[in-house]
Scaffold this motif. Sequence first.
Motif, PDB file in Angstrom:
ATOM      1  N   ALA A   1       0.369   0.187  10.424  1.00 53.23           N
ATOM      2  CA  ALA A   1       1.178   1.238   9.806  1.00 53.23           C
ATOM      3  C   ALA A   1       0.251   2.235   9.116  1.00 53.23           C
ATOM      4  O   ALA A   1      -0.962   2.012   8.986  1.00 53.23           O
ATOM      5  CB  ALA A   1       2.160   0.634   8.810  1.00 53.23           C
ATOM      6  N   GLU A   2       0.828   3.336   8.656  1.00 55.78           N
ATOM      7  CA  GLU A   2       0.030   4.372   8.003  1.00 55.78           C
ATOM      8  C   GLU A   2       0.515   4.626   6.586  1.00 55.78           C
ATOM      9  O   GLU A   2       1.657   4.328   6.231  1.00 55.78           O
ATOM     10  CB  GLU A   2       0.080   5.667   8.817  1.00 55.78           C
ATOM     11  CG  GLU A   2      -0.575   5.530  10.181  1.00 55.78           C
ATOM     12  CD  GLU A   2      -0.790   6.877  10.859  1.00 55.78           C
ATOM     13  OE1 GLU A   2      -1.761   7.570  10.511  1.00 55.78           O
ATOM     14  OE2 GLU A   2       0.023   7.226  11.727  1.00 55.78           O
ATOM     15  N   LEU A   3      -0.378   5.161   5.780  1.00 53.80           N
ATOM     16  CA  LEU A   3      -0.018   5.558   4.424  1.00 53.80           C
ATOM     17  C   LEU A   3       0.949   6.731   4.469  1.00 53.80           C
ATOM     18  O   LEU A   3       1.005   7.467   5.467  1.00 53.80           O
ATOM     19  CB  LEU A   3      -1.273   5.961   3.650  1.00 53.80           C
ATOM     20  CG  LEU A   3      -2.278   4.849   3.332  1.00 53.80           C
ATOM     21  CD1 LEU A   3      -3.547   5.454   2.745  1.00 53.80           C
ATOM     22  CD2 LEU A   3      -1.685   3.823   2.390  1.00 53.80           C
ATOM     23  N   PRO A   4       1.711   6.956   3.419  1.00 58.90           N
ATOM     24  CA  PRO A   4       2.547   8.151   3.356  1.00 58.90           C
ATOM     25  C   PRO A   4       1.704   9.407   3.567  1.00 58.90           C
ATOM     26  O   PRO A   4       0.532   9.459   3.167  1.00 58.90           O
ATOM     27  CB  PRO A   4       3.120   8.110   1.937  1.00 58.90           C
ATOM     28  CG  PRO A   4       3.084   6.669   1.557  1.00 58.90           C
ATOM     29  CD  PRO A   4       1.860   6.114   2.216  1.00 58.90           C
ATOM     30  N   ASP A   5       2.302  10.413   4.197  1.00 58.61           N
ATOM     31  CA  ASP A   5       1.538  11.633   4.487  1.00 58.61           C
ATOM     32  C   ASP A   5       1.859  12.784   3.546  1.00 58.61           C
ATOM     33  O   ASP A   5       1.246  13.850   3.651  1.00 58.61           O
ATOM     34  CB  ASP A   5       1.743  12.069   5.943  1.00 58.61           C
ATOM     35  CG  ASP A   5       3.200  12.360   6.267  1.00 58.61           C
ATOM     36  OD1 ASP A   5       4.080  12.155   5.396  1.00 58.61           O
ATOM     37  OD2 ASP A   5       3.478  12.797   7.404  1.00 58.61           O
TER      38      ASP A   5
ATOM     39  N   ALA B   1     -11.092   1.777   7.562  1.00 64.20           N
ATOM     40  CA  ALA B   1      -9.963   0.938   7.159  1.00 64.20           C
ATOM     41  C   ALA B   1      -9.610   1.177   5.697  1.00 64.20           C
ATOM     42  O   ALA B   1     -10.440   1.603   4.889  1.00 64.20           O
ATOM     43  CB  ALA B   1     -10.292  -0.534   7.388  1.00 64.20           C
ATOM     44  N   LEU B   2      -8.377   0.858   5.350  1.00 61.33           N
ATOM     45  CA  LEU B   2      -7.916   1.003   3.968  1.00 61.33           C
ATOM     46  C   LEU B   2      -8.676   0.073   3.035  1.00 61.33           C
ATOM     47  O   LEU B   2      -9.052   0.454   1.921  1.00 61.33           O
ATOM     48  CB  LEU B   2      -6.416   0.715   3.894  1.00 61.33           C
ATOM     49  CG  LEU B   2      -5.777   0.742   2.509  1.00 61.33           C
ATOM     50  CD1 LEU B   2      -5.801   2.150   1.938  1.00 61.33           C
ATOM     51  CD2 LEU B   2      -4.345   0.205   2.569  1.00 61.33           C
ATOM     52  N   ILE B   3      -8.886  -1.169   3.477  1.00 66.98           N
ATOM     53  CA  ILE B   3      -9.607  -2.156   2.672  1.00 66.98           C
ATOM     54  C   ILE B   3     -10.853  -2.600   3.427  1.00 66.98           C
ATOM     55  O   ILE B   3     -10.789  -2.958   4.594  1.00 66.98           O
ATOM     56  CB  ILE B   3      -8.720  -3.376   2.361  1.00 66.98           C
ATOM     57  CG1 ILE B   3      -7.524  -2.955   1.499  1.00 66.98           C
ATOM     58  CG2 ILE B   3      -9.527  -4.464   1.652  1.00 66.98           C
ATOM     59  CD1 ILE B   3      -6.529  -4.073   1.251  1.00 66.98           C
ATOM     60  N   ARG B   4     -11.973  -2.549   2.726  1.00 64.17           N
ATOM     61  CA  ARG B   4     -13.249  -2.989   3.296  1.00 64.17           C
ATOM     62  C   ARG B   4     -13.787  -4.139   2.448  1.00 64.17           C
ATOM     63  O   ARG B   4     -13.536  -4.192   1.230  1.00 64.17           O
ATOM     64  CB  ARG B   4     -14.245  -1.828   3.308  1.00 64.17           C
ATOM     65  CG  ARG B   4     -15.564  -2.123   4.010  1.00 64.17           C
ATOM     66  CD  ARG B   4     -16.459  -0.888   4.011  1.00 64.17           C
ATOM     67  NE  ARG B   4     -17.034  -0.630   2.702  1.00 64.17           N
ATOM     68  CZ  ARG B   4     -18.224  -1.093   2.290  1.00 64.17           C
ATOM     69  NH1 ARG B   4     -18.952  -1.847   3.092  1.00 64.17           N
ATOM     70  NH2 ARG B   4     -18.671  -0.799   1.087  1.00 64.17           N
TER      71      ARG B   4
ATOM     72  N   ALA C   1       0.823  -1.217   0.000  1.00 61.47           N
ATOM     73  CA  ALA C   1       0.000   0.000   0.000  1.00 61.47           C
ATOM     74  C   ALA C   1       0.851   1.259   0.000  1.00 61.47           C
ATOM     75  O   ALA C   1       0.522   2.252  -0.675  1.00 61.47           O
ATOM     76  CB  ALA C   1      -0.952  -0.006   1.193  1.00 61.47           C
ATOM     77  N   GLN C   2       1.925   1.260   0.772  1.00 58.98           N
ATOM     78  CA  GLN C   2       2.807   2.428   0.761  1.00 58.98           C
ATOM     79  C   GLN C   2       3.510   2.559  -0.580  1.00 58.98           C
ATOM     80  O   GLN C   2       3.686   3.672  -1.090  1.00 58.98           O
ATOM     81  CB  GLN C   2       3.819   2.313   1.897  1.00 58.98           C
ATOM     82  CG  GLN C   2       3.202   2.401   3.289  1.00 58.98           C
ATOM     83  CD  GLN C   2       4.206   2.188   4.398  1.00 58.98           C
ATOM     84  OE1 GLN C   2       5.209   1.493   4.225  1.00 58.98           O
ATOM     85  NE2 GLN C   2       3.948   2.769   5.563  1.00 58.98           N
TER      86      GLN C   2
ATOM     87  N   ILE D   1      -3.215   1.462   7.408  1.00 57.25           N
ATOM     88  CA  ILE D   1      -3.132   0.277   6.549  1.00 57.25           C
ATOM     89  C   ILE D   1      -3.701  -0.913   7.323  1.00 57.25           C
ATOM     90  O   ILE D   1      -2.993  -1.631   8.040  1.00 57.25           O
ATOM     91  CB  ILE D   1      -1.683   0.035   6.091  1.00 57.25           C
ATOM     92  CG1 ILE D   1      -1.155   1.278   5.356  1.00 57.25           C
ATOM     93  CG2 ILE D   1      -1.594  -1.194   5.192  1.00 57.25           C
ATOM     94  CD1 ILE D   1       0.309   1.208   4.989  1.00 57.25           C
ATOM     95  N   ALA D   2      -5.013  -1.081   7.193  1.00 56.10           N
ATOM     96  CA  ALA D   2      -5.733  -2.125   7.899  1.00 56.10           C
ATOM     97  C   ALA D   2      -6.918  -2.545   7.045  1.00 56.10           C
ATOM     98  O   ALA D   2      -7.235  -1.910   6.038  1.00 56.10           O
ATOM     99  CB  ALA D   2      -6.208  -1.614   9.263  1.00 56.10           C
TER     100      ALA D   2
END
Length: 443
Positions: free
Chosen positions: A385-389, A317-320, A281-282, A308-309
């Motif tokens: 984790a998180e996506l780029p900001d 969430a990123l993906i549902r 994802a990143q 990123i979940a």
Amino acid sequence: MSRYSREDILRTVRDEDVQFIRMQFTDIFGQMKNVAVTASQIERALDNQIMMDGSSIEGFVRIEESDQYLWPDPDTFAILPWRPQYGKVARLICDVHDPDGGAFVGDPRGVLKRAVRRAADMGFTFNVGPEVEFFLFQTDDDGNPTTATGDHAGYFDLGPLDHGEGTRREICLMLEEMGFEIEASHHEVSAGQHEIDMKYTDALRAADNLMTFKLAVKTLAQKNGLHATFMPKPVCGAAGSGMHVNMSLFRDGKNAFYDPSDPRKLSPLAYSFMAGLLAHAQGFCALTNPLVNSYKRLISGYEAPHSIAWSSSNRSALIRIPAPRGQDTRLELRSPDPSCNPYLAFAACLAAGLDGIERGLTPPEEIVENLYAMDAAQLRSHGVAELPDTLESAVAALEADEVITAALGPHVAGQYITGKRREWSDYRAQVTPWELERYLITY
């Protein structure tokens, strides 16, 4: 099996009084281009004899190797219904080829075709269904766009609050006339914001459809005195525009993500594909969210994911996993925005998912809590984790992701990264109205 033969196209051009044919293609950064020919040149066009100067297209070729040819895909032939009905205009979407006949390595459509062939070699068809959001803004007396909307509507509202309802209806009807299957359309959460959802189809046709969709929306809005924009975050303090991408793999005509024996009715393939999306994802974020402005949408509080979940129902969430099962089983990636180049974005998502399948990856535990309400420490405790900001960090992640850069190929990856670093550098040099308001008097 092809939808249109050469004879079908020649007959339609003749019988429907088509006078112009737009030979369309897309550059690396997602901008549609075209070379227009008259009906007298249709046979030359179908014989792949229409040439263009590739050195004039950013990211294509150098000036000393500029000649390139447009090879039309006959299945994309369509009459543009918003153009005049006397002396009609048709279009053909084209692949870009080098003078020796080989496919041009920098053609984004070719990037997606390579990814789709890889999936086919594994026995899969990759289907995509985008849900596209956009704003309709008023224009000023000179016809320039503003960020005024004229409506006060919210989620699912209708006229008279929704001042763009008529334009949205016209867009849907015109697209259906071109063969699109529109599943739904409605007003979105922000004033002047709209969504139109297209039924899933194979990834290449979905990307072609999305480019046509953007053209139709902008053209019909302009005809009605409005300005349509796919800019991710045009209004501060309002929700931005996303493009949720629904994805599935089919094998032998059946949805390979469906397994009735699983508690969630998901197959091991679905879990591995999802794990691949999460793992990369990143790395693909710079493709699905390609602008400096994209990262002003990916923040808490505005219905866009940043963590990123995944979840069966949790929209933070990123993906549902949407509710339908059987042939309609799918994963919904919620981060992309409509400014992306769909050929590159879909190719990257497919490469990520197939990597998950090939490596037998498993996703982390489902997150059912509201991710927007978690602070950094809580996210870390869940292993999220998180996506780029920023675009800068997204480009760095792309460059470091060998799976995604391999899917793009060296030419596209190199040109894309160079172009996006230039965009970030240009942005960093700007002095914004916010800075002037915040600092000019105080300091």
